[in-house]
Design a protein around this motif. Structure first.
Motif, mmCIF file in Angstrom:
data_model
loop_
_atom_site.group_PDB
_atom_site.id
_atom_site.type_symbol
_atom_site.label_atom_id
_atom_site.label_comp_id
_atom_site.label_asym_id
_atom_site.label_seq_id
_atom_site.Cartn_x
_atom_site.Cartn_y
_atom_site.Cartn_z
ATOM 1 N N PHE A 24 0.845 -0.587 -0.278
ATOM 2 C CA PHE A 24 -0.247 0.038 0.024
ATOM 3 C C PHE A 24 1.013 1.526 -0.418
ATOM 4 C CE2 PHE A 24 -2.905 2.576 1.605
ATOM 5 C CZ PHE A 24 -4.402 2.582 0.732
ATOM 6 N N GLN A 25 0.595 1.917 -0.679
ATOM 7 C CA GLN A 25 1.291 2.980 -0.673
ATOM 8 C C GLN A 25 0.401 4.483 -0.195
ATOM 9 O OE1 GLN A 25 3.135 4.725 -5.230
ATOM 10 N NE2 GLN A 25 4.893 2.854 -3.967
ATOM 11 N N ILE A 26 1.296 5.301 0.374
ATOM 12 C CA ILE A 26 1.156 6.575 0.931
ATOM 13 C C ILE A 26 1.407 8.021 0.468
ATOM 14 C CG2 ILE A 26 0.554 7.719 2.997
ATOM 15 C CD1 ILE A 26 -1.419 6.207 3.087
ATOM 16 N N LEU A 27 1.054 9.244 -0.275
ATOM 17 C CA LEU A 27 1.809 9.977 -0.720
ATOM 18 C C LEU A 27 2.007 11.268 1.150
ATOM 19 C CD1 LEU A 27 0.796 9.936 -4.231
ATOM 20 C CD2 LEU A 27 2.531 9.011 -3.334
ATOM 21 N N LEU A 28 2.699 11.176 1.693
ATOM 22 C CA LEU A 28 2.766 12.779 2.110
ATOM 23 C C LEU A 28 3.529 14.469 1.593
ATOM 24 C CD1 LEU A 28 4.386 9.786 3.694
ATOM 25 C CD2 LEU A 28 3.530 11.215 5.865
ATOM 26 N N ARG A 29 2.934 15.028 1.176
ATOM 27 C CA ARG A 29 2.971 16.600 1.204
ATOM 28 C C ARG A 29 2.844 17.494 1.813
ATOM 29 N NH1 ARG A 29 0.413 14.071 -3.604
ATOM 30 N NH2 ARG A 29 1.292 13.426 -5.423
ATOM 31 N N GLU A 30 3.804 18.491 2.105
ATOM 32 C CA GLU A 30 4.088 19.471 3.091
ATOM 33 C C GLU A 30 2.932 20.847 2.029
ATOM 34 O OE1 GLU A 30 6.914 21.723 6.062
ATOM 35 O OE2 GLU A 30 7.454 21.205 4.326
ATOM 36 N N LYS A 31 2.764 21.137 2.496
ATOM 37 C CA LYS A 31 1.967 22.800 1.982
ATOM 38 C C LYS A 31 2.580 23.849 2.155
ATOM 39 C CE LYS A 31 -2.588 20.494 1.804
ATOM 40 N NZ LYS A 31 -3.972 21.537 2.508
ATOM 41 N N PHE A 32 3.168 24.050 1.316
ATOM 42 C CA PHE A 32 3.382 25.431 0.820
ATOM 43 C C PHE A 32 2.916 26.297 2.027
ATOM 44 C CE2 PHE A 32 5.184 29.246 -0.551
ATOM 45 C CZ PHE A 32 6.743 28.938 -0.829
ATOM 46 N N PHE A 33 1.947 26.655 1.979
ATOM 47 C CA PHE A 33 1.485 28.126 2.883
ATOM 48 C C PHE A 33 0.519 26.418 4.105
ATOM 49 C CE2 PHE A 33 1.312 29.873 -1.244
ATOM 50 C CZ PHE A 33 1.511 31.316 -0.843
ATOM 51 N N LYS A 34 1.283 26.449 4.832
ATOM 52 C CA LYS A 34 0.819 25.678 6.194
ATOM 53 C C LYS A 34 -0.434 26.894 7.014
ATOM 54 C CE LYS A 34 5.619 23.683 6.761
ATOM 55 N NZ LYS A 34 6.322 25.023 5.590
ATOM 56 N N LEU A 35 -1.157 25.811 7.096
ATOM 57 C CA LEU A 35 -2.382 25.778 8.100
ATOM 58 C C LEU A 35 -2.273 25.380 9.015
ATOM 59 C CD1 LEU A 35 -5.014 26.418 5.453
ATOM 60 C CD2 LEU A 35 -3.212 28.666 6.301
ATOM 61 N N ARG A 36 -2.759 26.325 10.449
ATOM 62 C CA ARG A 36 -2.770 25.615 11.623
ATOM 63 C C ARG A 36 -3.266 24.302 11.453
ATOM 64 N NH1 ARG A 36 -4.613 28.074 17.902
ATOM 65 N NH2 ARG A 36 -4.407 26.136 18.479
ATOM 66 N N GLU A 37 -4.234 23.957 10.714
ATOM 67 C CA GLU A 37 -4.916 23.059 11.278
ATOM 68 C C GLU A 37 -5.150 21.717 9.722
ATOM 69 O OE1 GLU A 37 -7.794 21.889 13.393
ATOM 70 O OE2 GLU A 37 -7.317 24.083 14.715
ATOM 71 N N ASP A 38 -4.020 22.198 9.622
ATOM 72 C CA ASP A 38 -4.014 21.379 8.172
ATOM 73 C C ASP A 38 -1.923 21.572 6.742
ATOM 74 O OD1 ASP A 38 -4.159 19.545 5.959
ATOM 75 O OD2 ASP A 38 -5.530 21.530 4.539
ATOM 76 N N CYS A 39 -1.460 21.143 7.946
ATOM 77 C CA CYS A 39 -0.379 21.065 7.694
ATOM 78 C C CYS A 39 0.724 20.468 6.119
ATOM 79 C CB CYS A 39 0.469 21.141 8.422
ATOM 80 S SG CYS A 39 1.144 20.239 9.609
ATOM 81 N N PHE A 40 0.296 18.703 6.046
ATOM 82 C CA PHE A 40 0.479 17.738 5.312
ATOM 83 C C PHE A 40 -0.586 17.784 4.258
ATOM 84 C CE2 PHE A 40 4.777 17.439 7.335
ATOM 85 C CZ PHE A 40 4.784 16.549 6.439
ATOM 86 N N LYS A 41 -0.381 17.412 3.195
ATOM 87 C CA LYS A 41 -1.602 16.626 2.382
ATOM 88 C C LYS A 41 -1.016 15.057 2.292
ATOM 89 C CE LYS A 41 -4.498 16.539 -1.817
ATOM 90 N NZ LYS A 41 -4.456 16.766 -3.032
ATOM 91 N N ILE A 42 -2.209 13.851 2.876
ATOM 92 C CA ILE A 42 -2.027 12.725 2.726
ATOM 93 C C ILE A 42 -3.431 11.624 2.282
ATOM 94 C CG2 ILE A 42 -1.131 11.016 4.306
ATOM 95 C CD1 ILE A 42 -0.431 12.646 6.582
ATOM 96 N N THR A 43 -2.314 11.547 0.819
ATOM 97 C CA THR A 43 -3.234 11.075 0.274
ATOM 98 C C THR A 43 -2.829 9.557 -0.390
ATOM 99 O OG1 THR A 43 -2.317 11.258 -1.800
ATOM 100 C CG2 THR A 43 -3.484 12.691 -0.705
ATOM 101 N N ASP A 44 -3.620 8.379 -0.664
ATOM 102 C CA ASP A 44 -3.509 7.471 -1.288
ATOM 103 C C ASP A 44 -2.828 7.610 -2.179
ATOM 104 O OD1 ASP A 44 -5.359 7.694 -2.484
ATOM 105 O OD2 ASP A 44 -7.005 5.641 -1.802
ATOM 106 N N ALA A 45 -1.972 5.900 -2.928
ATOM 107 C CA ALA A 45 -2.256 6.213 -4.276
ATOM 108 C C ALA A 45 -3.085 7.067 -5.835
ATOM 109 C CB ALA A 45 -1.040 4.761 -5.118
ATOM 110 N N ALA A 46 -4.280 6.782 -5.612
ATOM 111 C CA ALA A 46 -5.129 7.688 -6.444
ATOM 112 C C ALA A 46 -5.637 8.815 -5.906
ATOM 113 C CB ALA A 46 -6.366 6.252 -6.107
ATOM 114 N N GLY A 47 -4.849 9.783 -4.980
ATOM 115 C CA GLY A 47 -5.189 10.588 -4.248
ATOM 116 C C GLY A 47 -5.940 11.212 -3.635
#
Length: 217
Positions: free
Chosen positions: A31-54
């Motif tokens: 199983f693949q997980i993609l972790l992407r740190e956001k350029f504009f980091k908000l207090r409630e949402d600093c990483f976007k974490i999805t599966d391989a399908a997005g």
């Protein structure tokens, strides 16, 4: 309870090599997980974490104004999975993973060591009764159940068994994204029967700790 039994304390299926947060996170295939740190980091949402399908898989809350760095990982529906917390005044870079009642039970301690050619991390897994998050950090009675180790350049990180060396997951860093816009991005490939939520939390802890080490010089 030995270290391998501790890694399966969240379930009873013998096909699950690691089950900390529940069998719903253990899949029969890789199983693949993609972790992407956001350029504009908000207090409630600093990483976007999805599966391989997005599809959104996990979320991270980031309380900026806390004296001690704390991050809360949630599932896609907003339910809390665990809390990640940096330990202050430690000889080594040390982070805790907390879960259970009010996310106050210490489930894991990660202790980092930085060598000239690579970074290595020792993952200690606690068993019931779990220590409270504010209790003294004592893992002298535990063996590291899991190890994490980077390659020389730090672009690839292995997560493996501390005793048998069996591979549980592998993190690959998106170097181009880091150089281009200065944010971290990883592809986390988790082996069958291994708790994806637990591996994702370890990946986040690795990123936070190694970023902190770089900033501290």
């Amino acid at each position: 309870m030995d270290s391998h039994a501790a890694l399966r304390q969240g379930g009873t299926d013998p096909n699950h090599k690691i089950c900390i947060f529940g069998p719903q996170y253990c899949f029969p295939t890789e199983f693949q997980i993609l972790l992407r740190e956001k350029f504009f980091k908000l207090r409630e949402d600093c990483f976007k974490i999805t599966d391989a399908a997005g599809q959104l898989f996990f979320q991270v809350k980031n309380p900026w104004m806390s004296l001690r760095e704390k991050h809360v990982m949630l599932d896609a529906y907003g339910a809390e999975v665990c809390k990640i917390k940096k330990k202050l005044m430690a000889l080594r870079y040390t982070w805790h993973m907390l879960a259970g009642n009010n996310l106050e039970e210490r489930r894991v301690t990660m202790a980092f060591r930085h060598f000239s050619l690579h970074t290595k991390c020792y993952v200690y897994v606690y068993t019931p009764p779990f220590p409270h998050e504010d209790a003294d950090t004592d893992y002298s009675h535990l063996k590291p159940a899991i190890m994490m180790k980077s390659t020389v350049m730090g672009f690839d990180i292995k997560i493996y068994d501390g005793e048998t060396q069996e591979l549980y997951a592998r993190m690959s860093k998106d170097v181009g994204r880091e150089l281009l816009i200065g944010v971290d991005s990883y592809c986390l490939t988790v082996q069958p029967g291994v708790d994806v939520a637990f591996m994702t939390a370890l990946a986040l802890m690795w990123d936070y700790a190694t970023t902190d080490m770089k900033q501290s010089g």
